[in-house]
Scaffold this motif. Structure first.
Motif, PDB file in Angstrom:
ATOM      1  N   GLY B  29      45.019  40.861  33.692  1.00  0.00           N
ATOM      2  CA  GLY B  29      45.958  41.729  32.989  1.00  0.00           C
ATOM      3  C   GLY B  29      45.264  43.035  32.641  1.00  0.00           C
ATOM      4  O   GLY B  29      44.253  43.415  33.250  1.00  0.00           O
ATOM      5  N   CYS B  30      45.787  43.713  31.646  1.00  0.00           N
ATOM      6  CA  CYS B  30      45.266  45.026  31.282  1.00  0.00           C
ATOM      7  C   CYS B  30      43.807  44.959  30.812  1.00  0.00           C
ATOM      8  O   CYS B  30      42.968  45.745  31.252  1.00  0.00           O
ATOM      9  N   GLU B  50      42.118  34.880  38.669  1.00  0.00           N
ATOM     10  CA  GLU B  50      43.437  34.929  38.057  1.00  0.00           C
ATOM     11  C   GLU B  50      44.198  33.652  38.443  1.00  0.00           C
ATOM     12  O   GLU B  50      44.234  33.273  39.606  1.00  0.00           O
ATOM     13  N   GLY B  56      48.229  41.452  37.130  1.00  0.00           N
ATOM     14  CA  GLY B  56      49.158  42.099  36.212  1.00  0.00           C
ATOM     15  C   GLY B  56      49.357  41.372  34.897  1.00  0.00           C
ATOM     16  O   GLY B  56      49.535  42.003  33.857  1.00  0.00           O
ATOM     17  N   GLY B  57      49.360  40.053  34.951  1.00  0.00           N
ATOM     18  CA  GLY B  57      49.495  39.280  33.710  1.00  0.00           C
ATOM     19  C   GLY B  57      50.750  39.647  32.941  1.00  0.00           C
ATOM     20  O   GLY B  57      51.758  40.087  33.504  1.00  0.00           O
ATOM     21  N   THR B  58      50.690  39.449  31.649  1.00  0.00           N
ATOM     22  CA  THR B  58      51.818  39.804  30.785  1.00  0.00           C
ATOM     23  C   THR B  58      51.967  41.333  30.715  1.00  0.00           C
ATOM     24  O   THR B  58      53.063  41.861  30.571  1.00  0.00           O
ATOM     25  N   SER B  59      50.856  42.038  30.873  1.00  0.00           N
ATOM     26  CA  SER B  59      50.869  43.499  30.744  1.00  0.00           C
ATOM     27  C   SER B  59      51.830  44.159  31.719  1.00  0.00           C
ATOM     28  O   SER B  59      52.462  45.163  31.407  1.00  0.00           O
ATOM     29  N   SER B  62      55.253  44.470  30.416  1.00  0.00           N
ATOM     30  CA  SER B  62      55.333  45.002  29.052  1.00  0.00           C
ATOM     31  C   SER B  62      55.949  46.387  29.033  1.00  0.00           C
ATOM     32  O   SER B  62      56.303  46.944  30.080  1.00  0.00           O
ATOM     33  N   MET B 178      49.862  49.161  34.968  1.00  0.00           N
ATOM     34  CA  MET B 178      49.017  48.130  35.571  1.00  0.00           C
ATOM     35  C   MET B 178      48.710  48.422  37.032  1.00  0.00           C
ATOM     36  O   MET B 178      47.590  48.178  37.496  1.00  0.00           O
ATOM     37  N   GLY B 234      44.861  36.196  27.979  1.00  0.00           N
ATOM     38  CA  GLY B 234      46.106  36.188  27.213  1.00  0.00           C
ATOM     39  C   GLY B 234      46.063  35.327  25.968  1.00  0.00           C
ATOM     40  O   GLY B 234      45.016  34.771  25.600  1.00  0.00           O
ATOM     41  N   THR B 259      53.736  35.366  29.500  1.00  0.00           N
ATOM     42  CA  THR B 259      53.999  34.583  30.696  1.00  0.00           C
ATOM     43  C   THR B 259      53.570  33.159  30.377  1.00  0.00           C
ATOM     44  O   THR B 259      52.906  32.913  29.372  1.00  0.00           O
ATOM     45  N   ASP B 262      50.179  32.279  29.170  1.00  0.00           N
ATOM     46  CA  ASP B 262      49.744  32.517  27.788  1.00  0.00           C
ATOM     47  C   ASP B 262      49.739  31.189  27.037  1.00  0.00           C
ATOM     48  O   ASP B 262      50.444  30.988  26.053  1.00  0.00           O
TER      49      ASP B 262
END
Lengths: 487, 487
Positions: B29-30, B50, B56-59, B62, B178, B234, B259, B262
């Motif tokens: 993520g970020c 990952e 990218g993840g949750t970021s 966002s 991202m 996360g 996500t 998390d």
């Protein structure tokens, strides 16, 4: 806290052990005494180590209450109906959010037997009921309401029953309780070592706790504990750094309930051994402005001059709501008819006035709000009603006799007393659990080193109550282990 | 959570490593992207692993906001005065109780440089100010108020300055941010492995983290990380068991921001390696009923029909107060002049009435209280005053045009959105700290795996803000280590 302290030691780095036992109990307060008694009676060789110079811990200076019910011998003798299920309903409603069913259920089910056991240790209880709200500070009565069972909203959820069991003594009830438990432990053959601080746990390579490293007046001593170690070393209200990191709201309270050894060392030892500490923000926050109960005829208002709570609740519930929901500032508005100085702590008046308007101005409340609040309250109180918060009719009298005053309920006042309720996560046998739900082999805990039955929403007696209850279970479970020889 | 998962492995039990790098970043993520970029630019061989199938993840889903200030290029371009000290004053007041000075101070001091760095990664910002309260959801404006800087009480504490920096895009701002950071990381030579979950950290006997065990589509793979491991995996809003144990209030919210990954695995890995997790009860709790901002001319009332907050605050502050101080139930009372359906989420009306008395009865509020509240509010609003909560005059219009309605602000409604703010304790270099204040050698973390600058009192952009900021520092610090060869 010691920066850089090392709280775990590899068993391979320990040569010969200086001492050996089956069950090592760390801390000789109420939880530790009960763990030691049960382990010793089950045949284990028990050593209790205590940092301070004598037994008793914080428990010996406490009010001595045990929160028990479900139909204890004392409840029955006084004609109070209760059941494990009824007690469970109250605790699940009061000890939230997210009350811990895994601990509350066995606690309620075992409560009757636990009271009998406490009595069997020699603790005397007088079969008399104290009718005042909450605590017989000045009598030796045995049973009283020590929570909010009989007031709104809890009286709508479960049948009210008093569950505060107090040892028969006008003062020093905690000392009476502890002296009996200490005597019982010693009588059961428990060995003790004072001025002995447990600085590290010894772990085998597979994560099993097999001993401890002590700091004593003679230097470092290692102890082999073949069956297990029970951590009963209190909470962390006296550790400023831990308070800031975990429970900063509690740091605002004027008084701390505990001893200086409530510095969280037991919790940190458990963490270092792989245990999990949960609900570390929780605490008992009591606003000890009662007795006298006549003050309950006043009204709590917040900084906006609004009421926010029925004034007949347990003072722990009131303290919690003022600190956590009202940012630590409220007032108790009284008239000349109900005012009397609190008996336990000094107070400050935020203002006095011949009229509510004058009082409002002196306290600095928003113009007209306190007047509106009192007018609404008085109108309904005159009819014995409290549509906002359902205070019991006993305390519903219009505030009408000048002068009027506002007692300053600021969190940093001495009557705001706090201790921590967060700690190691345990199962119903007192086994310390790790972050993945597994128990740490050889490691137990009870009392305020753990997160117990009250995750929040404390009632008096829940701390000695769950400490003694799960302390006993931890002691028995540890004693029943096969034990491991040194590898 | 996997019951019984084993989150650490002894280095002696790992034979040959399947992979080797200098710095291993867990989660893309970020925070992870920024850690990877800086470590790679400092010359380290970086591997990012990952769990999911892409970066990218949750970021990436966002709003893409970064909370930055102190006089950034964008603030200056738009004529807003700010300084690191002024930003520090706001954050120390807003991000409490017990705001984390050790993280907030360097964050404020480094904020200007950090914005320049983000721009240098290719993230575009339009030099335009969005005047609405809080978030330019429907424009590509670059700067806006994303907290409560300009409203009471914060406008009394620090000079208001907008600090929400939004990438130039009408929608998918998080994806824009991202994609630039991911491209920058790949351009810097960072290697990646997707569908690769870190299941355990590898520790040397002295406690140093030297690698990780991955679960991949090809089975278990071990990675040697010579200089360090950075956990950027996360928070735990998607782990019900952890929520119940640490942050039960958050579980009541209608929507989760995050996500499914998390689930707290990064935090648990850190705990198992000896790290400390703090302020685990904290969360961002937003009540996303704005926009439209005209709703701010209504009034929030609680179950007693009382106001409790100025309605012009950031919706995260409003959500926090409703959930934590009002037990998750409040109402927004509006008249026909200010009512408009919220644009982001559906709502329910708790009642409608031609008069306030009718509305009060329909909602079931205590008789006469809402009438008194509205009368008091209207009287002062007509003069442009709000003696209770000091709402800005812009939103002070008497509620006078029938019909009246009450929007149900119940925590389980979908517009109550939550994510966790508690996590591993880090220092200003992103090093994970243990219970005794020592850093765990070789272990770093950033983003929502950590407890960051907002311990509570969130403003939009603080999470991507501190994740990117301390992620960079963690990456640089790890890359600067001498590195340890396998023992």
């Amino acid at each position: 806290m010691i920066e850089g302290e090392v709280l775990r030691r590899d068993a391979r780095d320990v040569g010969r052990y200086d001492l050996e036992c089956d069950v090592l109990v760390v801390g000789f307060g109420c939880a530790g005494a009960c763990a030691a008694i049960e382990a010793a009676r089950a045949g284990a060789k028990v050593l209790v180590v205590e940092r301070s110079g004598g037994a008793g811990g914080t428990s010996i200076n406490s009010g001595g209450f045990l929160y028990l019910g479900g139909g204890t011998a004392l409840q029955k003798a006084l004609g109070y109906e209760d059941s494990a299920e009824n007690m469970f309903r109250y605790m699940m409603a009061a000890c939230g959010p997210a009350p811990d069913e895994a601990l509350i259920a066995p606690y309620c089910e075992g409560s009757v037997e636990h009271f009998d056991w406490i009595v069997a240790q020699g603790v005397p209880y007088r079969a008399s009921y104290f009718p005042g709200n909450h605590e017989p500070f000045t009598t030796d009565d045995g049973l009283t309401y020590s929570g909010s069972e009989h007031v709104h909203p809890f009286n709508q959820i479960a049948t009210p029953a008093p569950r505060g069991h107090a040892p028969q003594s006008i003062r020093d009830k905690g000392a009476l309780l502890m002296n009996k438990l200490i005597a019982s432990a010693l009588g059961a053959g428990v060995k003790t070592a004072y001025q002995s601080r447990c600085d590290a746990l010894v772990l085998e390579r597979d994560g099993r706790v097999v001993g401890a490293v002590l700091s004593t007046l003679e230097g470092e001593r290692t102890v082999r504990a073949k069956k297990g170690v029970v951590l009963t070393a209190g909470g962390f209200i006296y550790n400023e750094a831990m308070l800031a990191r975990y429970a900063p709201a509690l740091a605002r309270c004027g008084s701390k309930v505990g001893t200086e050894t409530d510095d969280g060392l037991g919790i940190r030892l458990g963490l270092a051994a792989g245990g999990e500490a949960i609900r570390m923000d929780a605490g008992d926050i009591s606003m000890a402005i009662f007795p006298p109960n006549r003050l309950r005829s006043g009204i709590f208002v917040n900084r906006s001059g609004q009421r926010f709570l029925n004034e007949d609740v347990y003072f722990g519930r009131a303290g919690e709501l003022v600190l956590l929901h009202q940012d630590g500032q409220a007032y108790l508005v009284v008239d000349d008819a109900c005012f009397e100085r609190p008996s336990m702590f000094p107070i400050e008046l935020a203002g006095v006035g011949e009229t509510i308007a004058e009082l409002e101005a002196e306290v600095g409340l928003p113009k007209g709000m306190l007047e509106a609040t009192v007018a609404y309250y008085n109108e309904h109180a005159a009819r014995g009603e409290d549509p906002l918060f359902h205070k019991l009719p006993t305390w519903l009298t219009p505030l009408a006799k000048p002068p009027f005053a506002a007692i300053d309920l600021r969190a940093d006042q001495p009557f705001f007393t706090a201790f921590t309720l967060g700690g190691l996560r345990i199962d119903a046998n007192g086994r310390v659990l790790g972050a993945s739900g597994e128990s740490i082999p050889g490691l137990y805990a009870a009392g305020r080193t753990t997160s117990g039955v009250a995750k929040q929403g404390y009632s008096s007696g829940m701390s000695l109550g769950d400490g003694s209850f799960f302390g006993r279970r931890a002691g028995r479970h540890a004693a029943a282990q096969a034990g491991r020889e040194a590898q």
